[in-house]
Design a protein around this motif. Sequence first.
Motif, PDB file in Angstrom:
ATOM      1  N   LYS A   1       0.826  -1.204   0.000  1.00  9.99           N
ATOM      2  CA  LYS A   1       0.000   0.000   0.000  1.00  9.99           C
ATOM      3  C   LYS A   1       0.862   1.257   0.000  1.00  9.99           C
ATOM      4  O   LYS A   1       0.574   2.219  -0.695  1.00  9.99           O
ATOM      5  N   PHE A   2       1.952   1.230   0.741  1.00 11.73           N
ATOM      6  CA  PHE A   2       2.880   2.367   0.774  1.00 11.73           C
ATOM      7  C   PHE A   2       3.320   2.703  -0.647  1.00 11.73           C
ATOM      8  O   PHE A   2       3.433   3.864  -1.031  1.00 11.73           O
ATOM      9  N   GLY A   3       3.560   1.649  -1.453  1.00 11.22           N
ATOM     10  CA  GLY A   3       3.684   1.833  -2.889  1.00 11.22           C
ATOM     11  C   GLY A   3       4.964   2.466  -3.393  1.00 11.22           C
ATOM     12  O   GLY A   3       4.952   3.133  -4.410  1.00 11.22           O
ATOM     13  N   LYS A   4       6.067   2.294  -2.689  1.00 16.03           N
ATOM     14  CA  LYS A   4       7.322   2.799  -3.233  1.00 16.03           C
ATOM     15  C   LYS A   4       8.206   1.624  -3.640  1.00 16.03           C
ATOM     16  O   LYS A   4       7.736   0.501  -3.728  1.00 16.03           O
ATOM     17  N   TYR A   5       9.492   1.883  -3.886  1.00 15.69           N
ATOM     18  CA  TYR A   5      10.328   0.867  -4.514  1.00 15.69           C
ATOM     19  C   TYR A   5      11.247   0.078  -3.596  1.00 15.69           C
ATOM     20  O   TYR A   5      11.649  -1.018  -3.918  1.00 15.69           O
ATOM     21  N   THR A   6      11.663   0.669  -2.479  1.00 14.89           N
ATOM     22  CA  THR A   6      12.661  -0.034  -1.665  1.00 14.89           C
ATOM     23  C   THR A   6      12.248  -0.066  -0.194  1.00 14.89           C
ATOM     24  O   THR A   6      11.405   0.733   0.236  1.00 14.89           O
ATOM     25  N   VAL A   7      12.860  -0.972   0.550  1.00 17.48           N
ATOM     26  CA  VAL A   7      12.585  -1.076   1.975  1.00 17.48           C
ATOM     27  C   VAL A   7      13.133   0.141   2.749  1.00 17.48           C
ATOM     28  O   VAL A   7      12.422   0.720   3.573  1.00 17.48           O
ATOM     29  N   PRO A   8      14.363   0.575   2.482  1.00 16.15           N
ATOM     30  CA  PRO A   8      14.860   1.766   3.181  1.00 16.15           C
ATOM     31  C   PRO A   8      14.007   3.011   2.920  1.00 16.15           C
ATOM     32  O   PRO A   8      13.889   3.878   3.772  1.00 16.15           O
ATOM     33  N   GLN A   9      13.371   3.058   1.733  1.00 13.52           N
ATOM     34  CA  GLN A   9      12.522   4.204   1.419  1.00 13.52           C
ATOM     35  C   GLN A   9      11.333   4.275   2.375  1.00 13.52           C
ATOM     36  O   GLN A   9      10.957   5.353   2.834  1.00 13.52           O
ATOM     37  N   PHE A  10      10.745   3.131   2.683  1.00 17.29           N
ATOM     38  CA  PHE A  10       9.653   3.114   3.662  1.00 17.29           C
ATOM     39  C   PHE A  10      10.159   3.591   5.013  1.00 17.29           C
ATOM     40  O   PHE A  10       9.536   4.431   5.663  1.00 17.29           O
ATOM     41  N   ILE A  11      11.303   3.047   5.421  1.00 12.76           N
ATOM     42  CA  ILE A  11      11.839   3.412   6.727  1.00 12.76           C
ATOM     43  C   ILE A  11      12.149   4.909   6.777  1.00 12.76           C
ATOM     44  O   ILE A  11      11.834   5.588   7.755  1.00 12.76           O
ATOM     45  N   GLY A  12      12.724   5.430   5.690  1.00 15.64           N
ATOM     46  CA  GLY A  12      13.047   6.852   5.631  1.00 15.64           C
ATOM     47  C   GLY A  12      11.808   7.729   5.717  1.00 15.64           C
ATOM     48  O   GLY A  12      11.775   8.723   6.433  1.00 15.64           O
ATOM     49  N   ASP A  13      10.725   7.368   4.985  1.00 10.89           N
ATOM     50  CA  ASP A  13       9.510   8.179   4.968  1.00 10.89           C
ATOM     51  C   ASP A  13       8.736   8.051   6.285  1.00 10.89           C
ATOM     52  O   ASP A  13       8.273   9.041   6.845  1.00 10.89           O
ATOM     53  N   ARG A  14       8.588   6.827   6.759  1.00 11.67           N
ATOM     54  CA  ARG A  14       7.803   6.612   7.973  1.00 11.67           C
ATOM     55  C   ARG A  14       8.484   7.245   9.191  1.00 11.67           C
ATOM     56  O   ARG A  14       7.822   7.746  10.093  1.00 11.67           O
TER      57      ARG A  14
ATOM     58  N   ILE B   1      20.145  -4.995  -3.551  1.00 16.15           N
ATOM     59  CA  ILE B   1      21.347  -4.184  -3.318  1.00 16.15           C
ATOM     60  C   ILE B   1      21.389  -3.006  -4.284  1.00 16.15           C
ATOM     61  O   ILE B   1      21.573  -1.852  -3.895  1.00 16.15           O
ATOM     62  N   SER B   2      21.199  -3.298  -5.578  1.00 18.75           N
ATOM     63  CA  SER B   2      21.374  -2.227  -6.559  1.00 18.75           C
ATOM     64  C   SER B   2      20.280  -1.174  -6.439  1.00 18.75           C
ATOM     65  O   SER B   2      20.551   0.017  -6.622  1.00 18.75           O
ATOM     66  N   SER B   3      19.043  -1.572  -6.086  1.00 19.65           N
ATOM     67  CA  SER B   3      18.011  -0.538  -5.963  1.00 19.65           C
ATOM     68  C   SER B   3      18.250   0.318  -4.731  1.00 19.65           C
ATOM     69  O   SER B   3      17.946   1.505  -4.738  1.00 19.65           O
ATOM     70  N   ALA B   4      18.813  -0.288  -3.673  1.00 23.12           N
ATOM     71  CA  ALA B   4      19.146   0.533  -2.502  1.00 23.12           C
ATOM     72  C   ALA B   4      20.216   1.555  -2.866  1.00 23.12           C
ATOM     73  O   ALA B   4      20.170   2.701  -2.423  1.00 23.12           O
TER      74      ALA B   4
ATOM     75  N   ILE C   1      10.827  -9.104   0.648  1.00 27.56           N
ATOM     76  CA  ILE C   1       9.804  -8.069   0.819  1.00 27.56           C
ATOM     77  C   ILE C   1       9.539  -7.324  -0.491  1.00 27.56           C
ATOM     78  O   ILE C   1       8.380  -7.112  -0.856  1.00 27.56           O
ATOM     79  N   ILE C   2      10.592  -6.971  -1.228  1.00 25.85           N
ATOM     80  CA  ILE C   2      10.360  -6.165  -2.441  1.00 25.85           C
ATOM     81  C   ILE C   2       9.599  -6.935  -3.522  1.00 25.85           C
ATOM     82  O   ILE C   2       9.027  -6.340  -4.417  1.00 25.85           O
ATOM     83  N   ARG C   3       9.573  -8.264  -3.422  1.00 24.91           N
ATOM     84  CA  ARG C   3       8.780  -9.035  -4.388  1.00 24.91           C
ATOM     85  C   ARG C   3       7.303  -8.677  -4.288  1.00 24.91           C
ATOM     86  O   ARG C   3       6.572  -8.755  -5.260  1.00 24.91           O
ATOM     87  N   PHE C   4       6.856  -8.276  -3.074  1.00 22.15           N
ATOM     88  CA  PHE C   4       5.438  -7.959  -2.889  1.00 22.15           C
ATOM     89  C   PHE C   4       5.099  -6.555  -3.395  1.00 22.15           C
ATOM     90  O   PHE C   4       3.953  -6.145  -3.380  1.00 22.15           O
TER      91      PHE C   4
END
Lengths: 86, 588
Positions: free
Chosen positions: B97-110, B416-419, B264-267
Amino acid sequence: MADKSSSNAYWTANVRVICICLAIWAVVSYGFGILLRPALSGIKVGGTDIGFWFAQQGSIVIFIALIFYYAIYMNKIDREFGVDEQ
Amino acid sequence: MDQYTLNLLIVGASFAIYIGIAIWSRAGSTAEFYAANRGVHPVMNGMATAADWMSAASFISMAGLIAGVGYANSTYLMGWTGGYVLLALLLAPYLRKFGKYTVPQFIGDRFYSQSARLVAVICLIIISVTYVIGQMTGAGVAFSRFLEVESSTGLWIAAAVVFVYAVLGGMKGITYTQVAQYVVLIIAYTIPAIFISIQLTGNPVPPLGLFSTHMESSLPLLQKLDQVVTDLGFTAYTAQGSMLNMTLFTLSLMIGTAGLPHVIIRFFTVPKVADARWSAGWALVFIALLYLTAPAVGAMARLNIINTIFPNGASEQAVLYDERPDWMRTWEVTGLLKFQDKNGDGRMQYYNDKSEGFKAQATERGWAGNELEINNDILVLANPEIAQLPGWVIGLIAAGGLAAALSTAAGLLLAISSAISHDLIKDWMKPDISEKGELMAARVAMAGAIVVATLLGLNPPGFAAQTVALAFGLAAASIFPVLMMGIFSKRINSVGATVGMLVGLIVTCLYLFTYLGWFFIKGTNMLADVPANYLFGIPPTAFGPIGALLNFATAYIVSMMSQSPPQHVQDLVESIRVPRGAGAATGH
């Protein structure tokens, strides 16, 4: 999102079903598969006891059932609370 | 046609398919490169997740690990599947639902903080790099055995193939090759298992065969196995294990699974939130096909091997070295199977020479120590040969092992590369980079990650399964707790999350390094890696849950002592908790 109170009710319902599912998740793996195995050793399955079966097969089968149950349940309450994706 | 040509043909054909898919599914945008344009059907994504997830450790090592110990290693089975329940219930739908591309991006925004995001990137890179090493070594083993090339040459070939489809196709190319790789690996894994199950029990379904009657002895298979292993001084196959260790290790694998960024990013690739929930279920169905077969493969292979060595039963003479079967000869070449005639009688005594209770019996029989060492990793790969199955099945196992290693490696490399390209370059170092520039950066980062992974694979710090287990401890201690708190609590703030992650990561690393050596370099450990030295008896590989607990506790205490997150962050949490509106959130 409809309004504040109904979204709270939706979230409470979600957290409740998560807790129920995780309780089952813990009981079949940590319970039947590991900690309760000696207590259940009287129940025999194919040359060994039921705890061994839960540890090597039973828990996995129940994990699958839990995830599908959760998906179905959530789809239902998504619609009920009007928060499903159109 | 000889075996070598057959292996080459089957592996070559599978590689041709992967490269064909890569050319067909080239990525033209960052949305395609990072998330396959969010157009992957949930069942397809489940299959890709299964391949992404099932690594060289699952395919090559796991059945061997179970075979060697029996019940006590059921932890791998429960741990590596139970994590999907956590993922499906606690993380996947909300992160989609958050709808972005990477796991760190969620952590950064939240957690409204670039430093939280940076810490997450560091955790992600450490986890994924440790994990990718295991895959590359696994691929090297499969290559050196089946294609008779040097392990290092094999590694470079594997790297070249991944390079083609991962750099060209990004998430889109990886997704569709993973679907193909899943098909290859599941066929390769189950066919020999079916044959062996029929040979031993007459039941064509291996998971059922495990609990059926062993035809030769008319005893239940597991009872027969208990009998032959205890006759050789080993612990019974179904014997009780240490409850504390099993519980902690299973927990470490479960929480770790749910915290692995490449899973996680597969979802992020499915169209809707509801699809993320379904997809986790399908992923576990496809994973279970292998995981329900693995314990049967392990038990049956253990029985087969002992029967090969003691053809007339464990109380009779062992087989003569000169009369050993061909599969032992081929595996001796790789050094993964070793024979040393300690008592000079020309026979291969295989027994537990560490068992005090068995010493007297061994001496009486003129045995001077265990003479055969079998590496767990060869069990699945040698399985078709042990059961004397046709040559094409052996070729299939080679292709399957490579598919498992390469599919996981590609998923990790993408994480790795998307991070690097999205979190570090696009959002931190150079926010004004163009879409085309970012896509280029993602491809360069991918290529760089492949080279690093290959170099590390050439000098691995431990064997496949162990390195992987370490990645789980770190994922459990760093990523999983902050993701969960970010979704289920509105109160955890940026300082709490950042400090929590750091505490989880650092304490877990220190605990591992204490027993396994600084950065896993042999000989630099401060305490010997034996149970007597462990804090409260917790083995380093099972430390993940403790690290997670420290992370949760620190984040909570620090957040309570400082300010609540700002309103827009609380609104963000509200919005990810409901599925409606997921389609609109895809843009960056």
